[in-house]
Design an enzyme around this catalytic site. Structure first.
Site: not given
Ligand code: DMJ
Length: 648
Positions: A272, A276, A405, A539, A625
């Site tokens: 995370e 982020r 994912d 998403e 992501t």
């Molecule tokens: C986000 O923090 C990112 O997209 C992560 O890959 C998975 N999903 C959350 C939001 O749903």
């Protein structure tokens, strides 16, 4: 604030000052040393007393022997006029009545004097020695203090400057205003929603990781540990920049400059924090050119490196930013690390090596890739769990939603971000997607294509909201797919987008549930109460945006607008935006969290959906992501440190 720590050193406790600490630790250490000194004195006096008592007590056995005067006593150092030799060669004294007794008394007396003198001398020496040791200790404390002051000075001087590297081509950072007035209107609405989310956070949650929009106060979760790292600020920076919200961006930058400190005692999620914070800071750097973002990204990255100290090099899920101690989530199968976590570092780490010249980042992620390449894969699938101690898979559970994912996403994006030179990544992506299509992708009775989850040889006909990102991924990977299957993958992306739209459309609020089933006559609806929530996730909108860019089919803008309106209608409150607990209820309750990814992703993808394509073109930017755009690195012309072929 940090607190001073006392560390054992050579059997003593020496204070280690931390930044901002006063002279308090020294004072405390002095007290301890004084106490120790007094204790030592008492102890030495006691030992001396015992020592003296031992000699001063009358020696009965000796007296007996003297009194008897009969037994031979062996005292070799006393000369005797009547000495002679036994056969054995020992010196012998013979008793001689009153004369001898007198002599013995004199000897005892002189012995006592000698012991007394010895005793006093020893006591004096001990005192001197202790006085001297105390000075030594004080000198050592002073040396330690000087060292700490030096360290602090070095810290204040800031980290070493990074080597100059050419700025990758930054293309398409423009206004992106659409030509059509109705599209522009929608885009303006998205910008207004972003301002409401930001202003609310600014007012009620500033510096906290997230916002509780109903309670109107700060919020955090365990992924950020016990910290106030301003996750929303860092996650939102590039969105603000892209939307032209310059005052807000400047405000965020100022906070980063003055407050963002990673030296905190917080156990954070490596994944995370990478997607982020490092992703957010790097994107803010590339967009704005402000060095502070690059420096902060590098400082944080250094704090994450200890997470890789495992027997296999597969990182722990969590790391303490201060101590560097890592561990895995308690809930993960058999102490495993998670595929979507250790497999979602590549993009950011390649950029870190590029910007710093430090090969470590690149080597860490390439090591993970090599290790995975050597492993057996059940049915060609990657299980979600891998034990970082043994290097063995945990539970055989495969998913394109949660836990799996973004591992697949980053294989494709590693190839795109390398200007399509990282063909190993592309091949790994193609093989993985082929196995997923074969085992996980199915069509429901009602004709909806969905991606199920593979659990120990069994397909669960359930799809998570998270898996909806895959529609965009299939479309993004269509160009360059093997055997000229570009059309097929674009079609697959469109089918997933359609299914995910259905999952929204079949609810009361027109917002998608967390997970939905394709079973027992059910199609794209949630069954369990705890799967009916919507937490402002991006998403589905992400997939609409990619599909829009690749097809320009107006339905994607239409679907995006439906979602935006539903969010504004059902999630907006006076203190920001909140998730809702049941999308099938006309009277939903709020979860009272404004997630940082709402600003990083959901609002950004919506804004891009209603902008012209020349804003952040996909040929030049790859979105991580968390929707943080990183520029393509033309790795055909650049050699990353650590990527050189091994010397023979
Ligand atoms: C986000 O923090 C990112 O997209 C992560 O890959 C998975 N999903 C959350 C939001 O749903």
């Amino acid at each position: 604030m940090t607190t001073p720590a006392l560390l054992p050193l050579s059997g003593r406790r020496i204070p280690t000052l931390s930044p901002g600490a006063s002279s308090f630790p020294h004072h405390r250490a002095t007290l301890r040393l004084s106490e120790k000194f007094i204790l030592l004195l008492i102890l030495s006096a006691f030992i001396t007393l015992c020592f003296g008592a031992f000699f001063f007590l009358p020696d009965n056995s000796k007296h007996k022997r003297f009194d008897l005067g009969l037994e031979d006593v062996l005292i070799p150092h006393i000369d005797s006029p009547k000495e002679g030799k036994h056969a054995s060669g020992q010196v012998v004294i013979h008793g001689q009545g009153a004369h001898d007794e007198h002599r013995h008394r004199e000897e005892e007396e002189s012995l006592r004097d000698k012991i007394r003198a010895d005793h006093e001398r020893a006591l004096q020496e001990a005192k001197e020695k202790l006085r001297k040791s105390r000075e030594d200790l004080q000198a050592e404390i002073q040396t330690e203090k000087n060292k700490v002051i030096e360290d602090l000075k070095k810290k204040d001087a800031g980290p070493k400057p990074l080597p100059p590297v050419p700025m990758p081509k930054v293309v398409g950072v423009n206004d992106g205003e659409p030509l059509e007035p109705d599209v522009k209107e929608k885009r303006d609405k998205i910008r207004e929603m972003t301002k409401h989310a930001w202003d609310s956070y600014r007012q009620y949650g500033w510096g906290h990781n997230e916002l509780k929009p109903l309670a109107k106060k700060g919020h955090s979760t365990n992924i950020f540990g016990n910290s106030q790292l301003g996750a929303t600020i860092v996650d939102a920076l590039d969105t603000l920049y892209i939307m032209g919200l310059h005052d807000e961006f400047k405000d965020g930058q100022e906070w980063v400059e003055q407050n963002l400190d990673f030296g905190v005692n917080a156990e954070v999620s490596v994944f995370e924090v990478n997607i982020r914070f490092i992703g957010g800071l790097l994107a803010a750097y590339y967009l704005s050119g402000q060095e502070v973002f690059k420096m902060k990204a590098v400082q944080l990255a250094e704090k994450l490196l200890p997470a890789f100290n495992t027997p296999t090099g597969i990182p722990w899920a969590m790391v303490n930013l201060k101590s560097g101690v890592g561990r895995n989530w308690g809930w993960a199968s058999a102490g495993s690390s998670i595929l979507a976590e250790f497999g979602t570092l590549h993009m950011e780490f390649v950029h870190l090596t590029y910007l710093t010249g430090n090969p470590a980042y690149y080597q860490k992620v390439m090591h993970i890739r090599k290790l995975l390449a050597k492993m057996d894969r059940p049915n060609g699938l990657y299980p979600n769990y891998l034990n970082p101690r043994t290097g063995r898979w945990g539970q055989h559970h495969t998913s394109v939603g949660g836990l799996g994912d973004s591992f697949y996403e980053y294989l494709l994006k590693a190839w795109l971000m390398s200007d399509k030179t990282d063909t190993e990544a592309r091949k790994t992506y193609d093989d993985a997607i082929e196995a997923i299509e074969r085992h996980l992708v199915r069509k429901s009775n009602g004709g909806l294509t969905f991606i199920g989850e593979w659990k120990n040889g069994h397909l669960e006909r359930k799809m998570g909201h998270l898996a909806c990102f895959a529609g965009g991924m299939f479309a993004l990977g269509a160009d360059g797919s093997p055997d000229d299957k570009a059309g097929h993958y674009l079609q697959l992306g469109a089918e997933i987008a359609h299914t995910c739209h259905e999952s929204y459309d079949r609810t009361v609020l027109k917002l998608g549930p967390e997970a939905f089933k394709f079973d027992s006559g059910l199609e794209a609806v949630a069954v369990r109460q705890n799967e009916k929530y919507y937490i402002l996730r991006p998403e589905v909108i992400e997939t609409y945006w990619y599909m829009w860019r690749f097809t320009h089919d107006p339905k994607y803008r239409q679907w995006g607008w439906e979602a935006a309106q539903a969010i504004d209608k059902y999630c907006r409150v006076s203190g920001g935006f909140s998730g809702v607990k049941d999308v099938y209820s006309s009277n939903p309750t709020y979860d009272d969290v404004q997630q940082s990814f709402f600003l990083a992703e959901t609002l950004k993808y919506l804004y891009l959906l209603f902008s012209s394509d020349d804003l952040m073109p996909l040929e030049n930017w790859v979105f991580n992501t968390e929707a943080h755009p990183l520029p393509v690195l033309h790795l055909g012309n650049i050699t990353l440190p650590g990527s050189e072929p091994a010397q023979r």
